[in-house]
Scaffold this motif. Structure first.
Motif, PDB file in Angstrom:
ATOM      1  N   LEU A 182     -47.167  41.312 -32.436  1.00  0.00           N
ATOM      2  CA  LEU A 182     -46.998  42.019 -31.170  1.00  0.00           C
ATOM      3  C   LEU A 182     -48.349  42.469 -30.613  1.00  0.00           C
ATOM      4  CD1 LEU A 182     -45.174  43.101 -28.996  1.00  0.00           C
ATOM      5  CD2 LEU A 182     -44.727  45.130 -30.405  1.00  0.00           C
ATOM      6  N   GLY A 183     -49.236  42.884 -31.501  1.00  0.00           N
ATOM      7  CA  GLY A 183     -50.594  43.220 -31.066  1.00  0.00           C
ATOM      8  C   GLY A 183     -51.297  42.009 -30.490  1.00  0.00           C
ATOM      9  N   ASN A 184     -51.109  40.853 -31.121  1.00  0.00           N
ATOM     10  CA  ASN A 184     -51.708  39.615 -30.612  1.00  0.00           C
ATOM     11  C   ASN A 184     -51.126  39.226 -29.259  1.00  0.00           C
ATOM     12  OD1 ASN A 184     -53.228  39.466 -32.923  1.00  0.00           O
ATOM     13  ND2 ASN A 184     -52.024  37.854 -33.880  1.00  0.00           N
ATOM     14  N   LEU A 185     -49.802  39.399 -29.127  1.00  0.00           N
ATOM     15  CA  LEU A 185     -49.147  39.068 -27.859  1.00  0.00           C
ATOM     16  C   LEU A 185     -49.696  39.937 -26.728  1.00  0.00           C
ATOM     17  CD1 LEU A 185     -46.874  37.436 -26.448  1.00  0.00           C
ATOM     18  CD2 LEU A 185     -45.349  39.372 -26.935  1.00  0.00           C
ATOM     19  N   LEU A 186     -49.871  41.223 -26.999  1.00  0.00           N
ATOM     20  CA  LEU A 186     -50.378  42.133 -25.979  1.00  0.00           C
ATOM     21  C   LEU A 186     -51.809  41.775 -25.572  1.00  0.00           C
ATOM     22  CD1 LEU A 186     -50.177  44.648 -24.221  1.00  0.00           C
ATOM     23  CD2 LEU A 186     -51.002  45.977 -26.174  1.00  0.00           C
ATOM     24  N   THR A 187     -52.678  41.551 -26.549  1.00  0.00           N
ATOM     25  CA  THR A 187     -54.073  41.238 -26.197  1.00  0.00           C
ATOM     26  C   THR A 187     -54.178  39.891 -25.486  1.00  0.00           C
ATOM     27  OG1 THR A 187     -54.408  40.414 -28.470  1.00  0.00           O
ATOM     28  CG2 THR A 187     -55.119  42.672 -27.989  1.00  0.00           C
ATOM     29  N   ASP A 188     -53.296  38.939 -25.837  1.00  0.00           N
ATOM     30  CA  ASP A 188     -53.272  37.664 -25.103  1.00  0.00           C
ATOM     31  C   ASP A 188     -52.871  37.890 -23.647  1.00  0.00           C
ATOM     32  OD1 ASP A 188     -54.055  36.256 -27.315  1.00  0.00           O
ATOM     33  OD2 ASP A 188     -52.059  35.487 -27.800  1.00  0.00           O
ATOM     34  N   ALA A 189     -51.911  38.772 -23.432  1.00  0.00           N
ATOM     35  CA  ALA A 189     -51.482  39.090 -22.066  1.00  0.00           C
ATOM     36  C   ALA A 189     -52.606  39.767 -21.290  1.00  0.00           C
ATOM     37  CB  ALA A 189     -50.250  39.996 -22.103  1.00  0.00           C
ATOM     38  N   MET A 190     -53.365  40.619 -21.955  1.00  0.00           N
ATOM     39  CA  MET A 190     -54.497  41.301 -21.320  1.00  0.00           C
ATOM     40  C   MET A 190     -55.584  40.303 -20.935  1.00  0.00           C
ATOM     41  SD  MET A 190     -54.537  44.592 -23.905  1.00  0.00           S
ATOM     42  CE  MET A 190     -56.010  45.381 -23.261  1.00  0.00           C
ATOM     43  N   LEU A 191     -55.840  39.330 -21.813  1.00  0.00           N
ATOM     44  CA  LEU A 191     -56.817  38.287 -21.494  1.00  0.00           C
ATOM     45  C   LEU A 191     -56.338  37.432 -20.331  1.00  0.00           C
ATOM     46  CD1 LEU A 191     -57.835  37.032 -25.073  1.00  0.00           C
ATOM     47  CD2 LEU A 191     -59.242  38.380 -23.499  1.00  0.00           C
ATOM     48  N   ASP A 192     -55.046  37.141 -20.306  1.00  0.00           N
ATOM     49  CA  ASP A 192     -54.478  36.275 -19.282  1.00  0.00           C
ATOM     50  C   ASP A 192     -54.608  36.898 -17.897  1.00  0.00           C
ATOM     51  OD1 ASP A 192     -52.737  33.857 -18.635  1.00  0.00           O
ATOM     52  OD2 ASP A 192     -51.509  35.480 -17.831  1.00  0.00           O
ATOM     53  N   VAL A 193     -54.340  38.197 -17.795  1.00  0.00           N
ATOM     54  CA  VAL A 193     -54.375  38.851 -16.490  1.00  0.00           C
ATOM     55  C   VAL A 193     -55.793  39.134 -16.018  1.00  0.00           C
ATOM     56  CG1 VAL A 193     -54.282  41.268 -17.262  1.00  0.00           C
ATOM     57  CG2 VAL A 193     -53.209  40.619 -15.091  1.00  0.00           C
ATOM     58  N   SER A 194     -56.731  39.269 -16.970  1.00  0.00           N
ATOM     59  CA  SER A 194     -58.087  39.700 -16.621  1.00  0.00           C
ATOM     60  C   SER A 194     -59.130  38.594 -16.622  1.00  0.00           C
ATOM     61  CB  SER A 194     -58.546  40.787 -17.596  1.00  0.00           C
ATOM     62  OG  SER A 194     -58.698  40.244 -18.904  1.00  0.00           O
ATOM     63  N   GLY A 195     -58.882  37.535 -17.406  1.00  0.00           N
ATOM     64  CA  GLY A 195     -59.880  36.488 -17.550  1.00  0.00           C
ATOM     65  C   GLY A 195     -61.090  36.927 -18.347  1.00  0.00           C
ATOM     66  N   ALA A 196     -60.971  37.992 -19.117  1.00  0.00           N
ATOM     67  CA  ALA A 196     -62.086  38.526 -19.900  1.00  0.00           C
ATOM     68  C   ALA A 196     -62.396  37.626 -21.093  1.00  0.00           C
ATOM     69  CB  ALA A 196     -61.762  39.937 -20.384  1.00  0.00           C
ATOM     70  N   ASP A 197     -63.585  37.818 -21.668  1.00  0.00           N
ATOM     71  CA  ASP A 197     -63.969  37.063 -22.863  1.00  0.00           C
ATOM     72  C   ASP A 197     -63.171  37.520 -24.077  1.00  0.00           C
ATOM     73  OD1 ASP A 197     -66.016  35.599 -21.533  1.00  0.00           O
ATOM     74  OD2 ASP A 197     -67.356  37.334 -21.702  1.00  0.00           O
ATOM     75  N   VAL A 198     -63.064  38.842 -24.239  1.00  0.00           N
ATOM     76  CA  VAL A 198     -62.396  39.405 -25.415  1.00  0.00           C
ATOM     77  C   VAL A 198     -61.528  40.583 -24.994  1.00  0.00           C
ATOM     78  CG1 VAL A 198     -64.173  38.705 -27.061  1.00  0.00           C
ATOM     79  CG2 VAL A 198     -64.373  40.905 -25.908  1.00  0.00           C
ATOM     80  N   ALA A 199     -60.576  40.925 -25.865  1.00  0.00           N
ATOM     81  CA  ALA A 199     -59.689  42.072 -25.636  1.00  0.00           C
ATOM     82  C   ALA A 199     -59.649  42.922 -26.894  1.00  0.00           C
ATOM     83  CB  ALA A 199     -58.279  41.604 -25.281  1.00  0.00           C
ATOM     84  N   ILE A 200     -59.620  44.235 -26.699  1.00  0.00           N
ATOM     85  CA  ILE A 200     -59.443  45.181 -27.803  1.00  0.00           C
ATOM     86  C   ILE A 200     -58.486  46.261 -27.337  1.00  0.00           C
ATOM     87  CG2 ILE A 200     -60.516  46.860 -29.345  1.00  0.00           C
ATOM     88  CD1 ILE A 200     -63.121  45.401 -29.137  1.00  0.00           C
ATOM     89  N   THR A 201     -57.476  46.547 -28.135  1.00  0.00           N
ATOM     90  CA  THR A 201     -56.579  47.661 -27.843  1.00  0.00           C
ATOM     91  C   THR A 201     -56.254  48.375 -29.142  1.00  0.00           C
ATOM     92  OG1 THR A 201     -54.610  48.308 -26.578  1.00  0.00           O
ATOM     93  CG2 THR A 201     -54.379  46.435 -28.092  1.00  0.00           C
TER      94      THR A 201
END
Length: 728
Positions: free
Chosen positions: A338-357
């Motif tokens: 679920l943590g992976n799913l969330l960070t993937d969604a954050m990358l998808d919406v932002s186009g960022a290099d990396v995500a941390i939550t």
């Protein structure tokens, strides 16, 4: 009246065999002329206003029924109440306030999550409440944000209440929620409140606090009890601590129920001639109260809220082919799908290099099957949204180190990541645990700028992620729950897995040729000692001994530091003798002169350096900090003061330098949280610092090669020459 008596008889029968609910003591008290007051209390319900039989959560409908069976009862809540479920968050807390009003709540002290809608919204909710909202240590400007104290007259007695909120709210709610809000010293405020209530001639003083008993916190209810006289009872929250019979600290009784409405707290105060003579704390579990008939008026309120929320919550946003794990013990200790799913969604919406939550932002699992909006919001109930910022690779590394520095403890700051992977070793010292960090398969470049998407809470320093504070914001997006719902809809059915993004593994130390010292085999710095000696930075006391616990003089430290500098660049300023006790041509003269010329050392007021004097840990940290951050111009991150328990023992001249050195992972405190600034340094510690330095700087190619590698290289070159000669 008959209804009340019938409930009392039914309840007494249910708990006849050893239950904590027993009306007998009240009747006995009345027959002997004693007076009693019962304080019912809850804490950390986190928006769980509705009964859930499966999870054994009571809710307000049966709480009101329970309260109605007791004479002279006061209902108190110790915070983290207005936020945490869709039932609460859709109305921004109003639905919970309505239930508290109908249940007959008397006193409420807000928790850190009660600020999640912002301080102004909390004030609005407090005004809508028919109860007293108390937080005597919370100011906005020169005025109290909420109330400070309140006197409840009951059964011919005056019970005085005051409230305290945790100063941790500044980081354990989005810092933007408390802009302009100050949390005063809780000990000082408590002493003032005790005096104020005594002036009102109360018969007992009760503090309702959201401080908790977590040992990692420096503001706790047990410290409050220890340092403030005159508090008879503390109704507490924040740490989710289950105190079956309370906790007595001095003359103060502390009561706390655990969490999520699993228990209702019950404290009986007994008075004789209006003087408190006895106090008894107990917990009434859900299993005891579940047979009660729920109050109809409360049920009607709940039904109205649920009906208005239905169109939003029942919408199906997608499907998952497997359980998405969001349990507290999982997301706060390691990677989950679920943590992976969330960070993937954050990358998808932002186009960022990396995500941390942070794992603390994930509040529930989502089972296999259709996914409703209610499940998404339940898992991510906070009003947080993704924010994209630009940070260096070094900042990312510092964030990861901070995120795992308490591992394997269960902590909300544990990092979940996307677009990157990393490993950490929880057996290493905090700040030296993370290794093998890769961004899109490539090694993390500490000097490169990356775009990072995190939640707005962390982006401004929430959960202690101070290294993100002040970073340039380059994008902001809708609520996390909305972002995730759209991502699920786009990629349904979901097949998210644990992929090895965050892996706990043994960190391989730098390899060094064995020096043959016989006194370091069992020393914690063995490998670091071998490494620094092999590189020519340090030497043993003999061919077979190193003396790792031996003292370090000021001259010895500066000399090893100078040797390190020689690996990077020629020494400058070595010819001018600066100190009157460093003259001639000793083994350390040129290094002391170099350090003085480059402002790494300053000496003493009498113009001496005292080369043979044992160096203290704060002197050593100050010199290493000046070398790295002033002379070598390495970027630094300032940490907040008072991270160490013995911070007050650190000289004011050394404090900033010490925390810079700690932030740079050059020196560390003890496992107990002390720095020991005035303690002498050991040779093993010095070797460790030199080793840490080597991880921050790139030496010449020659110095990076191990002797064995160099030897093999020479042999290959000679073999090639021989082959070429033969061919010719």
């Amino acid at each position: 009246m008959k209804h009340k008596k019938l409930l009392s008889m039914t309840l007494a029968a249910v708990v006849l065999m050893g239950s904590l609910i027993n009306l007998g003591p009240i009747q006995a008290a009345e027959s002997t002329g004693l007076k009693t007051v019962t304080i019912l209390h809850t804490n950390d319900t986190h928006g769980r206003g509705v009964e859930d039989q499966k999870k054994e959560e009571l809710g307000y409908a049966k709480l009101k029924t329970f309260k109605s069976t007791l004479d002279n009862a006061i209902l108190v809540d110790a915070g983290d109440t207005l936020h945490g479920t869709t039932f609460a968050t859709i109305s921004k807390g109003q639905s919970i306030v309505d239930l508290m009003n109908e249940t007959g709540t008397d006193v409420f002290a807000p928790g850190n999550h009660d600020f999640n809608y912002g301080a102004d919204r909390l004030v609005e909710l407090a005004k809508a409440g028919k109860f007293q909202t108390l937080a005597a240590n919370v100011m906005k400007g020169n005025k109290l944000l909420l109330g400070d104290n309140y006197v409840k007259e009951i059964n011919g007695l005056k019970i005085g209440f005051f409230g305290l909120a945790t100063p941790e709210t500044k980081t354990k709610s989005n810092p933007l929620n408390t802009v302009g809000v100050d949390f005063l010293d809780y000990i000082t405020v408590a002493k003032q409140q005790v005096q104020a209530l005594k002036a009102k001639n109360v018969d007992a003083i009760v503090c309702v606090s959201h401080l908790g008993l977590d040992e990692s916190s420096s503001q706790r209810s047990d410290l409050l009890a220890k340092n403030v006289e005159g508090i008879n009872l503390i109704i507490d929250g924040h740490s989710h601590t289950k105190l079956d019979q309370g906790k007595l600290v001095g003359d103060t009784l502390i009561a706390q129920t655990g969490e999520h409405f699993h228990n209702v707290g019950k404290v009986t105060l007994t008075f004789k001639d209006n003087k408190l003579v006895d106090k008894n704390a107990s917990l009434v579990p859900y299993s005891t109260l579940k047979t009660l008939t729920p109050d109809e008026k409360v049920l009607d309120l709940i039904k109205k809220v649920e009906e208005s929320n239905k169109p939003i919550l029942e919408k199906i946003v997608g499907r998952t082919d497997l359980d998405l794990v969001g349990e507290r013990e999982k997301v706060r200790t390691g990677e989950t799908n679920l943590g992976n799913l969330l960070t993937d969604a954050m990358l998808d919406v932002s186009g960022a290099d990396v995500a941390i939550t942070n794992g603390g932002g994930i509040r529930a699992s989502i089972p296999t099957g259709d996914i409703t909006m209610e499940q998404v919001i339940t898992s991510f109930p906070f009003a947080n949204y993704p924010v994209k910022i630009n940070v260096t690779g070094e900042t990312i590394l510092k964030a990861l180190e901070y995120g795992v520095d308490k591992a394997p403890e269960v902590v909300g700051k544990f990092p979940h990541v996307g677009g990157m992977t990393f490993k950490y070793d929880s057996k290493q010292a905090p700040g030296q645990r993370v290794f093998d960090v890769k961004v899109k398969g490539q090694a993390l470049d500490l000097n490169k700028t990356y775009s990072l998407v995190t939640n707005d809470f962390m982006a401004v320093g929430g959960d202690g992620y101070e290294m993100f504070k002040g970073s340039k914001e380059v994008g902001a997006y809708p609520l996390l729950s909305e972002v995730l719902a759209k991502y699920i809809q786009k990629h349904s059915p979901i097949k998210a897995k644990v992929e090895g993004r965050v892996v706990e593994a043994a960190k391989e130390e730098k390899q060094a040729v064995s020096t043959g010292f016989t006194d370091i085999d069992k020393h914690w710095a063995k490998d670091k000692i071998n490494y620094t000696v092999e590189k020519g930075l340090f030497a043993g006391t003999s061919k077979t001994t190193f003396d790792p616990n031996g003292k370090v003089t000021r001259a010895m430290f500066v000399t090893t530091l100078g040797r390190f500098e020689e690996k990077l660049a020629p020494l400058t300023g070595t010819d001018k003798n600066v100190f009157k006790d460093v003259q001639g041509d000793t083994w350390y003269t040129k290094y002391v002169n170099w350090a003085a010329a480059n402002k790494v050392v300053s000496g003493f007021e009498d113009g001496t350096f005292k080369p043979d004097q044992e160096i203290t840990r704060q002197e050593m940290a100050s010199m290493i900090s000046r070398y790295v951050f002033n002379l070598k111009k390495q970027p630094l991150v300032l940490l907040l003061p008072e991270n160490f328990k013995d911070d007050k023992e650190i000289g004011s001249w050394a404090r900033e330098a010490i925390y810079n050195a700690v932030a740079g992972r050059l020196i560390f405190g003890t496992p107990e949280g002390n720095f020991l600034p005035k303690q002498g340094a050991t040779r093993g510690e010095l070797a460790s610092i030199l080793y840490n330095l080597s991880e921050n700087f790139t030496w010449t190619k020659k110095d990076q090669e191990k002797p064995k590698d160099a030897k093999e290289k020479v042999e290959k070159q000679e073999d090639k020459k021989a082959a070429d000669k033969k061919a010719a």
